[in-house]
Scaffold this motif. Structure first.
Motif, short mmCIF file in Angstrom:
data_model
loop_
_atom_site.label_atom_id
_atom_site.label_comp_id
_atom_site.label_asym_id
_atom_site.label_seq_id
_atom_site.Cartn_x
_atom_site.Cartn_y
_atom_site.Cartn_z
N TYR A 128 -8.96 5.35 5.93
CA TYR A 128 -8.17 4.55 6.86
C TYR A 128 -8.30 5.06 8.29
CZ TYR A 128 -5.71 2.34 2.92
OH TYR A 128 -5.40 1.64 1.79
N ARG A 165 -7.36 -0.69 9.39
CA ARG A 165 -6.76 -1.87 10.02
C ARG A 165 -6.51 -2.96 8.98
NH1 ARG A 165 -5.91 -3.35 15.06
NH2 ARG A 165 -7.13 -1.61 15.87
N SER A 166 -7.46 -3.17 8.09
CA SER A 166 -7.30 -4.18 7.03
C SER A 166 -6.16 -3.82 6.10
CB SER A 166 -8.59 -4.32 6.23
OG SER A 166 -9.62 -4.83 7.03
N ALA A 167 -6.07 -2.55 5.74
CA ALA A 167 -4.99 -2.10 4.86
C ALA A 167 -3.63 -2.30 5.53
CB ALA A 167 -5.19 -0.64 4.48
N LYS A 185 -11.96 0.25 10.30
CA LYS A 185 -11.80 -1.16 9.90
C LYS A 185 -11.02 -1.24 8.59
CE LYS A 185 -15.88 -2.96 12.20
NZ LYS A 185 -17.18 -3.61 12.07
N ALA A 186 -11.30 -0.33 7.66
CA ALA A 186 -10.57 -0.32 6.38
C ALA A 186 -9.09 -0.03 6.61
CB ALA A 186 -11.18 0.73 5.45
N ASP A 230 0.85 -1.18 0.00
CA ASP A 230 0.00 0.00 0.00
C ASP A 230 0.89 1.24 0.00
OD1 ASP A 230 -1.72 2.14 0.64
OD2 ASP A 230 -3.05 0.79 1.72
N VAL A 240 -2.88 -4.52 7.93
CA VAL A 240 -2.61 -5.97 8.00
C VAL A 240 -2.11 -6.48 6.66
CG1 VAL A 240 -3.71 -8.24 8.26
CG2 VAL A 240 -4.16 -6.44 9.93
N GLN A 241 -2.75 -6.05 5.58
CA GLN A 241 -2.31 -6.47 4.24
C GLN A 241 -0.92 -5.93 3.93
OE1 GLN A 241 -3.85 -8.76 2.20
NE2 GLN A 241 -1.87 -8.63 1.19
N HIS A 242 -0.66 -4.70 4.33
CA HIS A 242 0.65 -4.09 4.11
C HIS A 242 1.74 -4.90 4.82
CE1 HIS A 242 3.44 -0.84 3.22
NE2 HIS A 242 3.83 -0.86 4.49
N ARG A 280 1.58 -8.07 5.65
CA ARG A 280 1.71 -9.34 4.92
C ARG A 280 2.57 -9.17 3.68
NH1 ARG A 280 -4.54 -10.83 5.54
NH2 ARG A 280 -4.42 -11.82 7.58
#
Length: 93
Positions: free
Chosen positions: A51, A74-76, A71-72, A2, A78-80, A82
């Motif tokens: 975000y 936090r998801s971003a 929530k968006a 991201d 977590v994906q970052h 990963r």
């Protein structure tokens, strides 16, 4: 990865917000050591992306702007993380 989260200041903001309900602008300013204008610009980008949520309240009759991770966001994040782990392992996304 991201691109929005590649900034040291924006990543620092996300880190401060991860385990907090709301964090005041002044606390984020102290944590990131960014200038007021620079921090404000980075926060505006995070808010625009969805975000981070922004709220203006009064505390002891004084105005305060505070922020929380959505929530968006936090998801971003977590994906970052990963994606960064895959990069460290030499894997492709």
């Amino acid at each position: 990865m991201d691109e929005l989260l590649l900034s040291k200041i924006r990543l620092g903001v996300i880190a401060e917000l991860l385990n907090a309900e709301w964090v005041a602008f002044s606390d984020l300013h102290q944590a990131t050591q960014a200038t007021h204008g620079n921090l404000g610009a980075h926060l505006a980008k995070l808010v625009e992306a969805g975000y981070v949520a922004e709220e203006k309240v009064f505390v002891n009759r004084r105005p305060q702007t505070r922020y929380r991770l959505t929530k968006a966001g936090r998801s971003a994040f977590v994906q970052h993380v990963r994606d960064m782990q895959r990069l460290l392992k030499g894997e492709s996304a």
